[in-house]
Design an enzyme around this catalytic site. Structure first.
Site, short mmCIF file in Angstrom:
data_model
loop_
_atom_site.label_atom_id
_atom_site.label_comp_id
_atom_site.label_asym_id
_atom_site.label_seq_id
_atom_site.Cartn_x
_atom_site.Cartn_y
_atom_site.Cartn_z
N HIS A 273 37.45 63.40 49.89
CA HIS A 273 37.67 64.85 50.10
C HIS A 273 37.79 65.14 51.59
O HIS A 273 36.79 65.13 52.32
CB HIS A 273 36.53 65.65 49.49
CG HIS A 273 36.75 67.11 49.50
ND1 HIS A 273 36.79 67.87 48.34
CD2 HIS A 273 36.95 67.99 50.52
CE1 HIS A 273 36.99 69.14 48.65
NE2 HIS A 273 37.09 69.24 49.97
N GLN B 44 44.09 77.85 49.39
CA GLN B 44 42.92 78.28 50.18
C GLN B 44 42.63 79.77 50.04
O GLN B 44 41.46 80.18 49.98
CB GLN B 44 43.14 77.93 51.66
CG GLN B 44 42.07 78.42 52.60
CD GLN B 44 40.73 77.69 52.46
OE1 GLN B 44 40.53 76.61 52.97
NE2 GLN B 44 39.79 78.29 51.72
N HIS C 183 37.92 73.04 44.53
CA HIS C 183 36.81 73.53 45.34
C HIS C 183 36.06 74.45 44.38
O HIS C 183 36.61 75.48 43.96
CB HIS C 183 37.32 74.32 46.54
CG HIS C 183 37.70 73.46 47.70
ND1 HIS C 183 38.73 72.57 47.65
CD2 HIS C 183 37.15 73.35 48.94
CE1 HIS C 183 38.81 71.95 48.81
NE2 HIS C 183 37.87 72.39 49.61
N GLU D 14 31.62 76.73 45.94
CA GLU D 14 31.17 76.39 47.30
C GLU D 14 30.64 77.66 47.95
O GLU D 14 31.29 78.30 48.78
CB GLU D 14 32.30 75.79 48.13
CG GLU D 14 31.78 75.23 49.47
CD GLU D 14 32.88 74.83 50.44
OE1 GLU D 14 34.05 75.19 50.21
OE2 GLU D 14 32.54 74.18 51.44
N ASP E 152 35.12 65.96 54.29
CA ASP E 152 35.61 67.35 54.24
C ASP E 152 36.38 67.74 55.51
O ASP E 152 37.50 68.22 55.42
CB ASP E 152 34.45 68.33 53.98
CG ASP E 152 34.91 69.65 53.35
OD1 ASP E 152 36.03 69.70 52.84
OD2 ASP E 152 34.13 70.61 53.38
N1 17E Z 1 38.20 75.28 52.87
C1 17E Z 1 37.22 75.58 51.98
O1 17E Z 1 37.40 76.46 51.12
N2 17E Z 1 36.07 74.89 52.03
C2 17E Z 1 35.87 73.95 52.95
N3 17E Z 1 34.70 73.30 52.99
C3 17E Z 1 36.89 73.65 53.88
C4 17E Z 1 38.04 74.33 53.80
C5 17E Z 1 36.67 72.60 54.92
FE FE2 Z 2 36.84 71.08 51.08
#
Ligand code: 17E
Ligand code: FE2
Length: 461
Positions: free
Chosen positions: A95, A190, A248, A251, A347
């Site tokens: 990742h 994103q 993702h 997070e 990451d």
């Molecule tokens: N974008 C995201 O949503 N989460 C991350 N940890 C990185 C980029 C690095």
């Molecule tokens: Fe990531």
């Protein structure tokens, strides 16, 4: 005149010896005196970080491993002496974000240290992307990784940028590095699949252009409903384009962020568990134990892959907490105990989310050992499996194409240490990296030279 001893006598070579020399196998490369590390994939294995494998040689020809054994006979065009150090299958970076790598401070530094400020800064930086800019930075990052023994990389690429500049550049780079590096690309929205009207179309465009993996970010969609809808839509696209998925997922520190259950249920019902990866899942660390226990049952049924990114999430998460401050790293130890496939990723390398790092997988291992309380002998060994065999499983690399065995591709790395504990204590260097049977990079060990002490100092004996 002193007579020559029998050892010094010039002597003729017998026919038998000549035949034996001609018959001796001839290889492209032999690695001698290595201690072979073959950690078993997923689940609590029996290996200990204190195991010191026996010495063996590895002979290589036609890009494959042709023989393994102690004191192999035969010649080679090139010999590398592993000097009793570990020889491992290559590291797998499961990742990373290569599109944003090496942009730290552009156009400004992340002051809050949060994921959200990182996304904002990247939102500005991505306006000025060019193909040459992306390729130069990504190549520099890949070379950093390869020099440290990483030969398989899965990179997320932001496809919520309307011109897909980064994606097109990385698709080209994927082909250019293919002779020495295996690079997979994930179409990663994103800004959210529903964050802007064209994002679904852009993601599909990325898949049509040949992106390997479908990505997603359900916890970042505007509403819970959008997040759930995005997961269903992404599974449909993955089926349509015959791609694996890597989300993702959750997070965030919000204990109400529960998209992992949606991903797991979709994967289970579609029979896609082993082709689905849940990355980050940091909210799992904030769920109450009653819910976490129920969820674990579903995860076992679904057999997803997990990627934890401890180096990054230990800094991004917990920013809203006073004390006690959460670590914000998914339940690595419990997932491992449940027999699920957990791998570890870096990451970021010097980007808006994390201004440090050089791609060294041993840094991630070190962070996981500490932050996930994986300090037991089998636990330390398991953390190494998470950046090798488990990562290979996450990336869907065929078991026939990964590992140290006769017939497999000659991809391997010599690591300065005789045991995994040595590697952790000394942060062992990759002293030689072999890709497709060729030596790609060597890094000599640094050796401390003690100066003669001045008269005022005497070292104790
Ligand atoms: N974008 C995201 O949503 N989460 C991350 N940890 C990185 C980029 C690095
Ligand atoms: Fe990531």
């Amino acid at each position: 005149m002193a007579s020559l001893s029998s050892r010094d006598q010039p002597r003729s070579v017998s026919e038998g010896e000549l035949k034996a020399a001609n018959d001796a196998p001839h290889y492209d490369l032999i690695i001698r005196n290595g201690r072979l590390l073959n950690l078993s994939p997923a689940g609590p294995g029996e290996q200990s970080c204190d195991t010191r494998p026996a010495l063996a040689d590895i002979a290589i020809g036609d890009r494959r491993i042709l023989a393994i054994g102690p004191n192999l006979s035969g010649n080679a065009r090139r010999t590398i002496d592993a000097q009793g150090h570990l020889v491992s299958p290559p590291f797998v970076e499961s990742h990373i974000h290569l599109d944003s790598a090496l942009t730290a401070g552009e156009p400004r530094w992340n002051q809050s240290g949060t994921l959200f400020e990182g996304i904002e800064i990247w939102g500005d930086r991505k306006q000025s992307l060019t193909s040459a800019d992306v390729k130069a930075r990504a190549l520099a990052a890949l070379k950093l990784q390869a020099s440290q023994g990483v030969l398989h990389v899965r990179s997320h690429v932001d496809v919520s940028e309307p011109k897909l500049v980064a994606l097109k550049a990385l698709l080209e780079l994927r082909e250019e590095v293919r002779p020495w590096m295996d690079l997979q690309l994930v179409a990663f929205p994103q800004d959210g699949l529903y964050g802007a009207p064209r994002n679904v179309e852009l993601l599909e465009e990325a898949l049509k252009l040949g992106t390997d993996v479908v990505g997603g970010i359900p916890h970042y969609e505007f509403t819970r409903e959008d997040g759930v809808r995005s997961v269903h839509r992404l599974f449909e696209l993955a089926e349509q384009y015959d791609c694996p998925l890597d989300f993702h997922c959750d997070e965030i520190d919000d204990p109400q962020s529960r998209f992992l259950e949606v991903v797991a249920a979709c994967a289970l019902r579609r029979g896609m568990g082993q082709r689905t990866t849940a990355s980050h899942t940091t909210a799992f660390a904030s769920y109450d134990n009653g819910y976490a226990t129920k969820l674990m049952g579903l995860l076992r049924l679904a057999q997803l892959n997990f990627v934890a990114n401890p180096l990054i999430n230990i800094t991004l998460q917990g920013r809203g907490d006073c004390y006690p401050k959460r670590r914000g790293i998914t339940r690595v130890k419990e997932l491992w105990h449940a027999g699920l496939n957990v791998s570890l990723g870096h990451d970021c390398i010097q980007d808006p989310w994390y201004g440090l790092g050089n791609g060294n997988p041993l840094d991630i291992v070190q962070m996981a050992i500490h932050c996930c309380h994986m300090t037991g002998q089998r636990e330390i060994a398991a953390c190494y499996a998470m950046v090798t065999h488990n990562g290979a499983q996450t990336l869907g690399i065929s078991p026939a194409e990964y590992g140290l065995a006769v017939g497999k591709p000659a991809n391997l790395v010599v690591l300065a240490g005789q045991t995994l504990r040595d590697l952790s204590c000394q942060r062992g260097l990759a002293t030689a990296v072999i890709s497709r049977g060729h030596c790609l990079a060597q890094t000599p060990l640094s050796i401390t030279q003690w100066d003669d002490p001045p008269e005022s100092i005497t070292y104790p004996h």
